[in-house]
Motif scaffolding. Structure first.
Motif: not given
Length: 388
Positions: A122-126, A131-133, A148-152, A254-255
């Motif tokens: 599954q996906y991690d909490p980040i 990501q959705g923001l 995609d060095l930071d899993n963006y 993010g925001g």
């Protein structure tokens, strides 16, 4: 007898309708494909720069199909599952390293009061909360950080993991995940853990999270091979020189804020690739990344956006990456849209190659996955996406 038969038939239909309302299985998916033009792509000999025209799958959204379902267990408790397969539209090949359900495969329990616990890949909490923001949520991975060095763009998932997702309390939500390393006598080897929090209230949405993955103890010719419960991120020239890392650590915030038809957003991440005696590099590689975006809903069917991404590398070497992107999306219907994307990236300074040698920094736009062979790269991409 006729009245009795009619009553039995009616009762059976009512029971079936009730069962369907309480228990469900849904088939869903996305098919996304386009044609990309890339100026500066690494040629067959690995040295020259060439123009590339390629079929590109999963540009705005990763192409996928999946099954998800729930079973009402009573008392506000439900059993849940989700199986999601990624694939390449151009070739039909499985994605995520050839896994049948490489995007997601989970089963668990969900409570209206206590939240949801799932086990599997599954996906991690980040990814869930930050990501959705970002612009990735609107125009996909080409707007993402270099390579995609930071899993963006969620290049990695976590296998053999358990995750908790809380209910939303007045717009506030938390998540935590732990991926089991599975190495006897070395519980920390290959383990992954992550946690995050998010808040949403009207036009304002905020999120933050932390991610850590241990690379395991497997070595080949005295160089570490990544064997973690987490996937790796070392896919392009941006960070392939750090593939022997002992660990990946990501802090991300993010925001975004909606102002009428416009949405503005910003995000920051600090990514560190740790090293040890089995790594080809010595100093911790630190990538700091900042991004901004502005979207505008021109009409109910047309949306346009612009994004800027800046990345700096310090530690074993020093490099800088500046990237700007444009996107436009036209909805033909609620399920089908046409899109056009463009991007330009300029790299400067030095980084490491796979052998640990210092080399000039090369460009690689977002999560497109194309190495430039030089310090700049430009792309234009058009495509179609259908959701079902």
């Amino acid at each position: 007898m006729k009245r009795l038969s009619l009553f039995a038939l009616s009762a059976g239909l009512l029971f079936a309708a009730g069962a369907q309302a309480q228990n469900s299985v849904t088939l869903y998916g996305i098919v996304d494909a386009g044609i990309a033009y890339v100026h500066n792509a690494q040629g067959a000999n690995g040295l020259n720069q060439s123009t590339l025209v390629k079929f590109s799958s999963g540009n705005m959204s990763g192409s996928r199909w999946g099954l998800k379902g729930t079973e009402d267990l009573g008392g506000g408790l439900a059993a849940v599952f989700q199986l999601e397969n990624g694939f390449n539209v151009g070739t039909g090949a499985l994605g995520q390293g050839g896994r049948e359900f490489g995007r997601k495969a989970v089963v668990g329990l969900s409570s209206n009061t206590w939240g949801t616990v799932t086990l599997g890949r599954q996906y991690d909490p980040i990814v869930d909360l930050v990501q959705g923001l970002t612009e990735d949520n609107y125009f996909g991975g080409v707007f993402g950080s270099p390579g995609d060095l930071d899993n963006y763009d969620n290049s990695l998932r976590v296998s053999n993991s358990v995750k908790y997702v809380s209910p939303s309390f007045s717009g506030f939500q938390v998540e935590a995940l732990y991926g089991v390393g599975g190495v006897a006598g070395a519980s920390g080897s290959g383990q992954t853990y992550s946690f995050g929090a998010a808040y949403a209230n009207g036009p304002l949405s905020l999120g933050a999270g932390y991610f850590y993955a241990n690379g395991g103890n497997t070595t080949t010719a005295d160089v570490r091979t990544w064997t973690s419960s987490s996937d790796s991120l070392f896919n392009t020239v941006i960070n392939s020189g750090f593939a022997s890392a002992k660990s990946i650590q990501i802090v991300r915030v993010g925001g975004q804020y909606a102002i009428g038809a416009a949405t503005v957003g910003a995000a920051y991440s600090n990514t560190q690739y740790g090293s040890d005696g089995f790594s080809t590099f010595r100093d911790t590689a630190k990538f700091n990344n900042g991004s901004l975006f502005v979207n505008y809903q021109i009409t109910p069917a047309v949306r346009a956006g612009v994004g800027y991404n800046y990345t700096s590398l310090t530690g074993p070497s020093s490099a800088h990456y500046n990237q700007v992107n444009l996107g436009a999306d036209y909805a033909l219907s609620a399920r089908t849209d046409l899109y056009a994307l463009a991007g330009y990236q300029k790299a400067s300074g030095n980084t490491l190659n796979a052998s640990g040698k210092v080399v000039g920094a090369q460009a690689s736009i977002g999560d497109l996955g194309v190495n430039s062979g030089t310090d700049s790269q430009a792309l234009a991409l058009v495509g179609i996406r259908h959701k079902f």
